[in-house]
Every structure is written in C-alpha cells, then in structure tokens.
Design a protein around this motif. Structure first.
Motif, PDB file in Angstrom:
ATOM      1  N   TRP A   1       0.803  -1.221   0.000  1.00  0.00           N
ATOM      2  CA  TRP A   1       0.000   0.000   0.000  1.00  0.00           C
ATOM      3  C   TRP A   1       0.836   1.271   0.000  1.00  0.00           C
ATOM      4  O   TRP A   1       0.355   2.329  -0.418  1.00  0.00           O
ATOM      5  N   ARG A   2       2.071   1.205   0.430  1.00  0.00           N
ATOM      6  CA  ARG A   2       2.948   2.380   0.359  1.00  0.00           C
ATOM      7  C   ARG A   2       3.022   2.926  -1.066  1.00  0.00           C
ATOM      8  O   ARG A   2       3.097   4.130  -1.279  1.00  0.00           O
ATOM      9  N   ASP A   3       2.992   2.007  -2.045  1.00  0.00           N
ATOM     10  CA  ASP A   3       3.195   2.387  -3.443  1.00  0.00           C
ATOM     11  C   ASP A   3       1.929   2.321  -4.286  1.00  0.00           C
ATOM     12  O   ASP A   3       1.989   2.588  -5.492  1.00  0.00           O
ATOM     13  N   ASN A   4       0.789   1.951  -3.685  1.00  0.00           N
ATOM     14  CA  ASN A   4      -0.393   1.699  -4.510  1.00  0.00           C
ATOM     15  C   ASN A   4      -1.695   2.319  -4.011  1.00  0.00           C
ATOM     16  O   ASN A   4      -2.725   2.170  -4.670  1.00  0.00           O
ATOM     17  N   LEU A   5      -1.698   2.994  -2.875  1.00  0.00           N
ATOM     18  CA  LEU A   5      -2.943   3.574  -2.368  1.00  0.00           C
ATOM     19  C   LEU A   5      -3.325   4.806  -3.187  1.00  0.00           C
ATOM     20  O   LEU A   5      -2.561   5.761  -3.285  1.00  0.00           O
ATOM     21  N   SER A   6      -4.543   4.761  -3.777  1.00  0.00           N
ATOM     22  CA  SER A   6      -4.990   5.874  -4.616  1.00  0.00           C
ATOM     23  C   SER A   6      -6.304   6.490  -4.168  1.00  0.00           C
ATOM     24  O   SER A   6      -6.645   7.590  -4.590  1.00  0.00           O
ATOM     25  N   SER A   7      -7.075   5.794  -3.342  1.00  0.00           N
ATOM     26  CA  SER A   7      -8.307   6.375  -2.804  1.00  0.00           C
ATOM     27  C   SER A   7      -8.693   5.611  -1.545  1.00  0.00           C
ATOM     28  O   SER A   7      -8.288   4.469  -1.343  1.00  0.00           O
ATOM     29  N   LEU A   8      -9.474   6.262  -0.688  1.00  0.00           N
ATOM     30  CA  LEU A   8      -9.912   5.619   0.545  1.00  0.00           C
ATOM     31  C   LEU A   8     -11.197   6.255   1.047  1.00  0.00           C
ATOM     32  O   LEU A   8     -11.506   7.399   0.717  1.00  0.00           O
ATOM     33  N   VAL A   9     -11.943   5.482   1.828  1.00  0.00           N
ATOM     34  CA  VAL A   9     -13.174   5.972   2.441  1.00  0.00           C
ATOM     35  C   VAL A   9     -13.128   5.656   3.929  1.00  0.00           C
ATOM     36  O   VAL A   9     -12.419   4.741   4.361  1.00  0.00           O
ATOM     37  N   GLY A  10     -13.872   6.419   4.713  1.00  0.00           N
ATOM     38  CA  GLY A  10     -13.925   6.202   6.151  1.00  0.00           C
ATOM     39  C   GLY A  10     -15.313   5.787   6.596  1.00  0.00           C
ATOM     40  O   GLY A  10     -16.297   5.961   5.876  1.00  0.00           O
ATOM     41  N   ASP A  11     -15.392   5.239   7.792  1.00  0.00           N
ATOM     42  CA  ASP A  11     -16.670   4.820   8.358  1.00  0.00           C
ATOM     43  C   ASP A  11     -16.538   4.819   9.882  1.00  0.00           C
ATOM     44  O   ASP A  11     -15.433   4.920  10.425  1.00  0.00           O
ATOM     45  N   ASN A  12     -17.679   4.723  10.566  1.00  0.00           N
ATOM     46  CA  ASN A  12     -17.710   4.631  12.028  1.00  0.00           C
ATOM     47  C   ASN A  12     -16.941   5.760  12.713  1.00  0.00           C
ATOM     48  O   ASN A  12     -16.009   5.529  13.489  1.00  0.00           O
ATOM     49  N   ASN A  13     -17.359   6.977  12.377  1.00  0.00           N
ATOM     50  CA  ASN A  13     -16.858   8.194  13.009  1.00  0.00           C
ATOM     51  C   ASN A  13     -15.418   8.537  12.627  1.00  0.00           C
ATOM     52  O   ASN A  13     -14.814   9.424  13.219  1.00  0.00           O
ATOM     53  N   CYS A  14     -14.851   7.845  11.639  1.00  0.00           N
ATOM     54  CA  CYS A  14     -13.511   8.197  11.144  1.00  0.00           C
ATOM     55  C   CYS A  14     -13.691   9.223  10.029  1.00  0.00           C
ATOM     56  O   CYS A  14     -13.739   8.880   8.846  1.00  0.00           O
ATOM     57  N   HIS A  15     -13.816  10.482  10.407  1.00  0.00           N
ATOM     58  CA  HIS A  15     -14.142  11.537   9.452  1.00  0.00           C
ATOM     59  C   HIS A  15     -12.924  12.075   8.709  1.00  0.00           C
ATOM     60  O   HIS A  15     -13.038  12.562   7.588  1.00  0.00           O
ATOM     61  N   THR A  16     -11.764  12.006   9.338  1.00  0.00           N
ATOM     62  CA  THR A  16     -10.567  12.619   8.769  1.00  0.00           C
ATOM     63  C   THR A  16      -9.415  11.626   8.751  1.00  0.00           C
ATOM     64  O   THR A  16      -9.245  10.844   9.683  1.00  0.00           O
TER      65      THR A  16
END
Length: 200
Positions: A147-162
C-alpha cells in the motif's frame, strides 16, 4: 460478519481539507513508525484488524486475513481466526470490532457498489478497528510494502471523518476528509503514503 455500511448518498469525492502547503507530521519518523508484524499477502483482498493508537503511537496490528475471492471472504476468514483464538463461535464479529476504512488501488474507489458491498474484482483492503469507532486519538496505521506504493483512494466509516496522510518518507502530512466524503484526489500522496491517522 461486518459489512461496509456506506450509503450511496455519500459517493462524493473530496480533495484535501485545506489547500495550504503540507505540514510536517507531529513526531513521525522512520524509527517511530514500525512496519506491521506480518505484511505477507495471501490474497488480493485483506482485512486488517488494529487496536487504537495510544499516546500518539502507531496502532498495534492485532490480526489480518486475506482472500482472492473478495473482502467479504477475507472478513469471514478473520472472524473465524478470532473465534478460534477466543474459543467462541465464528457466527459474528467480536464486540467492538468495526470497519474504519477501505483502501483502494484505483483512484475512483474501484467502482465500489454500496448496494452489493463489492469492488468488481479490483484490489481493495478493509481496515477494521478492534476498539470501536474513531475518536480524537483514532487509529494510526503504517502502510505495508504494497500500500505504500499503490494507495490511490480511501473511504472512512464509524466516526472516522478525517485521515491525516503522511508520505512514504515520513516528512510531509496533510488532512483529507474521508467520511461522509471520499478521498479520491490524493494529489502528492497518490501511491505515496507511509502512515494514515484516521480520527474523528
């Protein structure tokens, strides 16, 4: 078994919270952010289970499970692993365990379909919190070698707003809103994330 509870109404892509220059992360350095204990992958989809961050330290990696089939299959495998260790039934996830993030290789969330909870075969990982929803301390999660070299998008849930993303060099960091908005425009952090601090 946990399912990703993200409504279709929140499919709005968001960039960084601030357009200001990135900042140096507080206390982040190569010596204080360890790599998770076991980063070997035995499937395209993994579910990682972390404990909450304490005193600004990286969250402890509690367990993980992977599957070539889907994130749902990996989650069921993790349920079974946790149940074996606790000597209980695998029919339900342990109390307190919640989904806090989903990470995607694709910049457009891998065509995530909230109606089915699937990602159409694209690679994605689910990040679960052992100690319940995000609070101000939240979860501080180092990315693994993939994931260091491949993370391109992400979403949060359960009060993880930021999510505060720190680059691979652990020099610069910037906040992104990940719930109810999704972070798909990672700018200089696309394929360049060494640490993620998800919090309320």
């Amino acid at each position: 078994m946990i399912v990703a509870a993200i409504s279709a109404a929140t499919l709005i892509q968001a960039g960084p919270i601030s357009s200001a220059a990135t900042e140096h992360p507080n206390g982040a350095s190569a010596s204080t952010v360890p790599t998770p204990v076991d980063t070997r992958r035995d499937g395209d989809h993994c579910v990682w289970l972390y404990g909450k961050s304490e005193a600004g330290k990286p969250s402890p990696l509690v367990d993980k499970a992977c599957s070539d089939i889907s994130p749902e299959a990996a989650s069921a495998k993790l349920d079974a692993q946790q149940a074996r260790r606790a000597g209980t039934s695998a029919s339900a996830s342990p109390a307190g365990r919640v989904r806090i993030m989903i990470w995607y290789v694709d910049g457009n969330f891998n065509d995530y379909n909230p109606a089915t909870g699937t990602t159409n075969g694209h690679r994605s990982d689910w990040i679960d919190g052992k100690d319940g929803p995000c609070d101000a301390a939240g979860y501080r999660i180092p990315t693994d070698s993939f994931w260091r070299d491949n993370l391109s998008s992400l979403v949060g849930d359960n009060n993880c707003h930021t999510a505060r993303l720190t680059d691979k060099a652990l020099v610069y960091a910037q906040d992104f809103r990940i719930d109810p908005y999704y972070a798909g425009n990672l700018q200089g952090y696309n394929d360049n994330v060494g640490l993620i601090h998800a919090h309320s």
